[in-house]
Design an enzyme around this catalytic site. Structure first.
Site, PDB file in Angstrom:
ATOM      1  N   GLY A 224       9.252   0.980  -4.505  1.00 54.81           N
ATOM      2  CA  GLY A 224       9.706   2.321  -4.137  1.00 54.81           C
ATOM      3  C   GLY A 224      10.846   2.804  -5.008  1.00 54.81           C
ATOM      4  O   GLY A 224      11.225   3.975  -4.956  1.00 54.81           O
TER       5      GLY A 224
ATOM      6  N   ARG B  35      -3.872  -8.207  -0.176  1.00 58.65           N
ATOM      7  CA  ARG B  35      -3.670  -7.102   0.753  1.00 58.65           C
ATOM      8  C   ARG B  35      -4.173  -5.845   0.074  1.00 58.65           C
ATOM      9  O   ARG B  35      -4.179  -5.749  -1.141  1.00 58.65           O
ATOM     10  CB  ARG B  35      -2.179  -6.908   1.042  1.00 58.65           C
ATOM     11  CG  ARG B  35      -1.599  -7.969   1.907  1.00 58.65           C
ATOM     12  CD  ARG B  35      -0.350  -7.436   2.584  1.00 58.65           C
ATOM     13  NE  ARG B  35       0.769  -7.366   1.645  1.00 58.65           N
ATOM     14  CZ  ARG B  35       1.941  -6.804   1.973  1.00 58.65           C
ATOM     15  NH1 ARG B  35       2.111  -6.273   3.163  1.00 58.65           N
ATOM     16  NH2 ARG B  35       2.923  -6.778   1.114  1.00 58.65           N
TER      17      ARG B  35
ATOM     18  N   ASP C 229      12.366  -4.869   5.793  1.00 51.26           N
ATOM     19  CA  ASP C 229      11.369  -5.664   6.506  1.00 51.26           C
ATOM     20  C   ASP C 229      11.951  -6.891   7.183  1.00 51.26           C
ATOM     21  O   ASP C 229      11.372  -7.429   8.119  1.00 51.26           O
ATOM     22  CB  ASP C 229      10.319  -6.183   5.506  1.00 51.26           C
ATOM     23  CG  ASP C 229       9.249  -5.147   5.221  1.00 51.26           C
ATOM     24  OD1 ASP C 229       8.973  -4.316   6.101  1.00 51.26           O
ATOM     25  OD2 ASP C 229       8.688  -5.190   4.110  1.00 51.26           O
TER      26      ASP C 229
ATOM     27  N   HIS D  73      15.041  -0.445  -4.749  1.00 56.23           N
ATOM     28  CA  HIS D  73      14.671   0.761  -4.020  1.00 56.23           C
ATOM     29  C   HIS D  73      15.874   1.495  -3.387  1.00 56.23           C
ATOM     30  O   HIS D  73      15.982   2.716  -3.522  1.00 56.23           O
ATOM     31  CB  HIS D  73      13.612   0.344  -2.985  1.00 56.23           C
ATOM     32  CG  HIS D  73      13.036   1.420  -2.156  1.00 56.23           C
ATOM     33  ND1 HIS D  73      11.797   1.308  -1.579  1.00 56.23           N
ATOM     34  CD2 HIS D  73      13.489   2.613  -1.760  1.00 56.23           C
ATOM     35  CE1 HIS D  73      11.539   2.393  -0.890  1.00 56.23           C
ATOM     36  NE2 HIS D  73      12.546   3.191  -0.981  1.00 56.23           N
TER      37      HIS D  73
ATOM     38  N   ARG E 103       0.357  -0.003  -3.471  1.00 55.21           N
ATOM     39  CA  ARG E 103       1.347  -0.985  -3.925  1.00 55.21           C
ATOM     40  C   ARG E 103       0.863  -2.438  -3.968  1.00 55.21           C
ATOM     41  O   ARG E 103       1.673  -3.347  -4.019  1.00 55.21           O
ATOM     42  CB  ARG E 103       2.551  -0.938  -2.997  1.00 55.21           C
ATOM     43  CG  ARG E 103       3.283   0.357  -2.977  1.00 55.21           C
ATOM     44  CD  ARG E 103       4.503   0.323  -3.894  1.00 55.21           C
ATOM     45  NE  ARG E 103       5.422   1.359  -3.467  1.00 55.21           N
ATOM     46  CZ  ARG E 103       6.456   1.125  -2.669  1.00 55.21           C
ATOM     47  NH1 ARG E 103       6.721  -0.083  -2.251  1.00 55.21           N
ATOM     48  NH2 ARG E 103       7.231   2.115  -2.313  1.00 55.21           N
TER      49      ARG E 103
ATOM     50  N   LYS F 117      15.839 -11.250  -2.870  1.00 53.93           N
ATOM     51  CA  LYS F 117      15.187 -10.221  -2.062  1.00 53.93           C
ATOM     52  C   LYS F 117      16.165  -9.533  -1.092  1.00 53.93           C
ATOM     53  O   LYS F 117      17.233  -9.137  -1.488  1.00 53.93           O
ATOM     54  CB  LYS F 117      13.959 -10.806  -1.367  1.00 53.93           C
ATOM     55  CG  LYS F 117      12.935 -11.224  -2.419  1.00 53.93           C
ATOM     56  CD  LYS F 117      11.530 -11.399  -1.969  1.00 53.93           C
ATOM     57  CE  LYS F 117      10.973 -10.454  -0.999  1.00 53.93           C
ATOM     58  NZ  LYS F 117      10.015  -9.524  -1.598  1.00 53.93           N
ATOM     59  N   GLU F 118      15.781  -9.462   0.186  1.00 55.44           N
ATOM     60  CA  GLU F 118      16.585  -8.653   1.108  1.00 55.44           C
ATOM     61  C   GLU F 118      17.933  -9.280   1.468  1.00 55.44           C
ATOM     62  O   GLU F 118      18.739  -8.647   2.135  1.00 55.44           O
ATOM     63  CB  GLU F 118      15.795  -8.379   2.407  1.00 55.44           C
ATOM     64  CG  GLU F 118      14.747  -7.281   2.297  1.00 55.44           C
ATOM     65  CD  GLU F 118      13.380  -7.793   1.844  1.00 55.44           C
ATOM     66  OE1 GLU F 118      13.303  -8.896   1.270  1.00 55.44           O
ATOM     67  OE2 GLU F 118      12.386  -7.073   2.065  1.00 55.44           O
TER      68      GLU F 118
ATOM     69  N   GLN G 120      11.063  -4.771  -8.230  1.00 53.75           N
ATOM     70  CA  GLN G 120      11.419  -4.688  -6.810  1.00 53.75           C
ATOM     71  C   GLN G 120      12.868  -5.122  -6.575  1.00 53.75           C
ATOM     72  O   GLN G 120      13.599  -4.519  -5.831  1.00 53.75           O
ATOM     73  CB  GLN G 120      10.484  -5.558  -5.965  1.00 53.75           C
ATOM     74  CG  GLN G 120      10.724  -5.392  -4.476  1.00 53.75           C
ATOM     75  CD  GLN G 120      10.201  -6.573  -3.676  1.00 53.75           C
ATOM     76  OE1 GLN G 120      10.602  -7.722  -3.872  1.00 53.75           O
ATOM     77  NE2 GLN G 120       9.264  -6.302  -2.786  1.00 53.75           N
TER      78      GLN G 120
HETATM   79  C1  GLC Z   1       9.074  -4.252   0.188  1.00 50.85           C
HETATM   80  C2  GLC Z   1       8.164  -3.483   1.114  1.00 50.85           C
HETATM   81  C3  GLC Z   1       8.861  -2.263   1.660  1.00 50.85           C
HETATM   82  C4  GLC Z   1      10.205  -2.614   2.258  1.00 50.85           C
HETATM   83  C5  GLC Z   1      11.044  -3.400   1.282  1.00 50.85           C
HETATM   84  C6  GLC Z   1      12.336  -3.894   1.907  1.00 50.85           C
HETATM   85  O1  GLC Z   1       9.309  -3.526  -0.972  1.00 50.85           O
HETATM   86  O2  GLC Z   1       6.997  -3.077   0.446  1.00 50.85           O
HETATM   87  O3  GLC Z   1       8.074  -1.642   2.637  1.00 50.85           O
HETATM   88  O4  GLC Z   1      10.842  -1.432   2.645  1.00 50.85           O
HETATM   89  O5  GLC Z   1      10.322  -4.510   0.821  1.00 50.85           O
HETATM   90  O6  GLC Z   1      12.100  -4.828   2.901  1.00 50.85           O
END
Ligand code: GLC
Length: 796
Positions: free
Chosen positions: A706, A342, A490, A640, A332, A632-633, A686
């Site tokens: 993912g 990385r 993460d 994913h 990835r 993002k998160e 993503q």
């Molecule tokens: C990124 C990371 C993955 C993680 C996701 C959510 O896609 O590669 O490992 O699960 O972020 O934080």
């Protein structure tokens, strides 16, 4: 607004407006050599590792965007006007020149029409050789004789990304170039296998090996002096920055065309000679291109669908499998976003990637699973990020040490402690192994002996037991799995606090392990782990239900997060999707959890991860509270986890919700909304920016996510319901009630199953009867390899 269209017949995405808002990328190569290229031939090539063995250079996050690349310039000798076959780098105005890019499976084709000259450049990696082929055709469509010069250009890298970006007093003098007999050789003095060549199938009229001689001081790739003045300078030197430029003068009669082959390969001048010879005749190039087509034919034919949903057909039949395969093959960390800083394998990412495509790539999935098992500790957790070569039985040693490379880590520093362990990492692997065996029938794999990262060896089966035991031991004060450094998210860093998602994952992994233990005749284990699963379920149902949905976790100081009393982070996708997907939630609670997802998290571009997003830092919850809202998160549509909700909806029999969720995230359906999406519509990104942000709907970070594997898995195994099991193929779809029928061709263990599902009563799920070659059966058995059979499934 659209920039291109799907050409499904040719398995290509055609970009007919090449000035896309952001780079639209593709991957070339199917083995070790990999190129990441965009719609204007920007990008880079590496072999094996984008961190340690970069062949060509790329300036990440640069201005202009996505430079340099693998370019071919054309120059009209009559007046000195020049352009490039791909729109960049020269960037002729698009009202004067017509540019098209066709991204195909492991190749990209650039087409250009300018002043009566048609030109094409196809980039791909030979199936049989570590060489990138630039197949260039130039045709004179004008009615006069044309005298042209063609110049190739790529910029070599100092291989290791660190060397490439620092300590220039050393690295600048460690790379050299030379030219002889039509071959440019580039080498890195400090590496044994630091050689590349650049050559062609013709006798060049000129060359430059020195970047700065070709480009010229105060010039850029847009206007290299060599092209401006129409002649290369014949430069080469030991030390400096190097490039691959070969010049060819051509004269074309009206209607006449010429084909030039350029070759960029691994190895020094001797390899260059062999390749120059092998590809002297363009028929050898055609043969490799045909092999590439067959390579993908063989993969795609393992599962082909025909449903009423065009977007799903194009993605499942072509693009999502392709994207999933790219992740498994190259891991990835190589894109225009992760640019080689990385490398190696992320534990959870690789485990999930390998779980999703064992049907099209069993060998690579198996290899990845073995690499992950070797990176498991005896305690039962995985090393979050590792290089597979650290644990390979045979270690290749370099005979001399270079002066300025990154220090080689020793075992003790490689094997991190539990403080850096992620609570979910290894749990995914249990299901990857189960999926691999279900697909292949390779039960013997369970007994294969594999080492642990911190010493010792045991069977694959025992590795899995340790993973399950680790999660059983690592529970917090409420009996839920500890969050540790992070779980799948993460940015959720609960440490000694507890993660709802991981307890659900633990249950899911156990639920996959128990039937495997039974199959393998380990009935005591089956009983033991079934009891463990029941215990996990009880604790989850006791502790995690909030009244209308499931909480996301509990902090180390025992605060519940994701509850109805929270003003921020009230509802989370991961916990509610996994409650159902894992099999923990009762039907009633599961339906409420799904409703919470629909009510609080669903948007027309997909499902948001958490709502409302966090705005106040709270380190008990983790870094997620410091991420900008909507990105993002923290409240983005993280792609994913979206397929987890499709699977959850299917588990509840709600085919309408599953398809609504599928369609919302589906990039195909955003083809004409690029002013919002910006990114390429043929692959998942993503994340898509969430509602709380001004750029709501903008997609970011294509390919390496993912969501590829998971969307493939959820769409085929849950929505279409085609699931291989240990000794039968199960078909149990969950579809919208208005689907009258759909067909799937699935190859499983060498047998081709032509499955036709009909839905005469307009239901969403429930199989009424199955006919195998016309005869009623209870389940679809494994037949002898080579057979082809007809399966009719009636829902009702
Ligand atoms: C990124 C990371 C993955 C993680 C996701 C959510 O896609 O590669 O490992 O699960 O972020 O934080």
């Amino acid at each position: 607004m659209r920039y291109g269209y799907f050409d499904n017949e040719h398995r290509e995405y055609v970009i007919d407006r090449v000035d896309t808002p952001v780079s639209w990328t593709n991957y070339i190569g199917t083995k070790d050599m990999c190129g990441v290229v965009n719609q204007t031939a920007g990008g880079y090539l590496f072999s094996g590792s984008s961190e340690y063995h970069r062949i060509t250079r790329f300036r990440p996050n640069g201005v202009p965007m996505d430079f340099p690349g693998h370019y071919v310039y054309l120059r009209d000798e009559a007046d000195g006007d020049f352009w490039s076959v791909s729109w960049q780098p020269v960037s002729k105005p698009l009202d004067q020149a017509k540019y098209v890019c066709r991204h195909g499976l492991s190749y990209s084709k650039y087409l250009c029409d300018y002043r009566g000259i048609h030109a094409e450049q196809t980039l791909f990696v030979a199936e049989d050789d570590p060489v990138e082929i630039w197949d260039v055709v130039i045709r004179n469509d004008s009615n006069r004789v044309r005298n042209l010069s063609a110049f190739s250009y790529c910029e070599f890298s100092f291989h290791q990304i660190d060397m490439d970006n620092r300590n220039f007093q050393m690295s600048l003098y460690a790379a050299g170039s030379r030219y002889a007999d039509g071959i440019i050789e580039h080498d890195l003095y400090y590496e044994e296998d630091g050689y590349q060549f650049f050559t062609s199938n013709f006798e060049p009229d000129g060359y430059d090996c020195l970047r700065d001689a070709f480009i010229g001081a105060y010039h850029t790739e847009r206007n290299p002096v060599a092209v401006e003045r129409g002649v290369c300078s014949g430069s080469a030197e030991l030390g400096g920055n190097h490039c691959g430029s070969l010049q060819k003068r051509i004269t074309l009669q009206p209607g006449e065309s010429v084909r030039l082959i350029f070759l960029l390969g691994e190895g020094g001048v001797e390899s260059g000679k062999v390749m120059r010879q092998r590809y002297a005749n363009a028929a050898a190039v055609d043969e490799q291109f045909e092999k590439l087509r067959l390579f993908w034919d063989k993969k795609l034919e393992k599962l082909q669908i025909q449903t009423p949903n065009d977007g799903m057909n194009a993605l499942i039949n072509i693009w999502t499998l392709y994207q999933s395969e790219i992740n498994v093959i190259f891991s990835r960390f190589s894109s225009f976003i992760e640019v080689g800083g990385r490398t190696g394998l992320g534990y959870r990412d690789t485990a999930q990637d390998a779980m999703c495509v064992p049907h099209s790539n069993p060998d690579k999935c198996r290899q990845r699973i073995v690499e992950l098992l070797r990176a498991e500790t005896r305690a039962g957790y995985g090393l979050h990020l590792f290089e597979p070569r650290w644990f390979e039985p045979e270690q290749k040693q370099q005979s001399f040490r270079s002066p300025t490379v990154i220090p080689t880590p020793d075992r003790a520093s490689i094997v991190h402690g539990i403080k850096d362990a992620c609570s979910d990492d290894a749990l995914w692997l249990v299901v990857s192994v189960a999926q691999y065996i279900k697909e292949t029938g390779d039960f013997a794999f369970a007994d294969e002996r594999i080492t642990y990262a911190d010493g010792g060896e045991e069977s694959v089966y025992d590795h899995l037991r340790r993973i399950l035991n680790f999660s059983a031991e690592q529970v917090g004060q409420n009996g839920i799995c500890k969050g540790l450094r992070a779980d799948w998210n993460d940015c959720l860093n609960l440490g000694g606090g507890e993660s709802t998602m991981v307890s659900f994952l633990h249950y899911w992994a156990l639920d996959h392990f128990v039937p495997l233990a039974e199959k393998l005749g380990r009935s005591e284990d089956a009983t033991y782990y079934r009891a463990m699963a029941e215990h996990v379920k009880d604790v989850c149902e006791r502790v995690l239900w909030d009244g209308s949905w499931y909480i996301r976790g509990i902090t180390a100081d025992n605060r519940k997060i994701g509850t109805h009393t929270d003003a921020e982070g009230k509802v989370h996708l991961e916990s509610n999707a996994w409650a159902v997907l894992s099999g923990v939630a009762s039907k009633e609670r599961g339906e409420q959890a799904l409703r919470a997802i629909q009510e609080y998290l669903y948007t027309p571009y997909g499902i948001i991860l958490n709502a409302p997003p966090y705005t106040k830092p709270d380190d008990g919850i983790g870094f997620v509270t410091r991420v900008y809202p909507g990105l993002k998160e923290n409240g983005a549509i993280f792609s994913h986890p979206n397929p987890w909700a499709w699977g959850a909806a299917c588990a509840l029999g709600d085919g309408k919700a599953a398809m609504t969720f599928y369609d919302a995230l589906c990039p195909y359906h955003q083809n004409d909304k690029i002013e919002v999406r910006q990114s390429e519509p043929y692959v998942y990104c993503q994340f898509v920016v969430g509602k709380a942000h001004t750029a709501f709907g903008r997609a970011r970070h294509p390919f390496m996510t993912g969501s590829a594997g998971w969307s493939y898995y959820a769409a085929t195994e849950y929505i279409l319901g085609i699931k291989p099991d240990y000794d039968c193929l199960s078909v149990d779809p969950c579809i919208p009630a208005d689907w009258k029928e759909f067909s799937v061709t699935r190859v499983w263990r060498g047998v081709t199953y032509d499955i036709h599902v009909t839905n005469p009563n307009g239901v969403t799920c429930g199989v009424k009867r199955i006919l195998l070659n016309g005869a009623p059966v209870a389940q679809i058995p494994q037949l002898s390899a080579g057979a082809r059979c007809r399966v009719e499934v009636e829902l009702g």
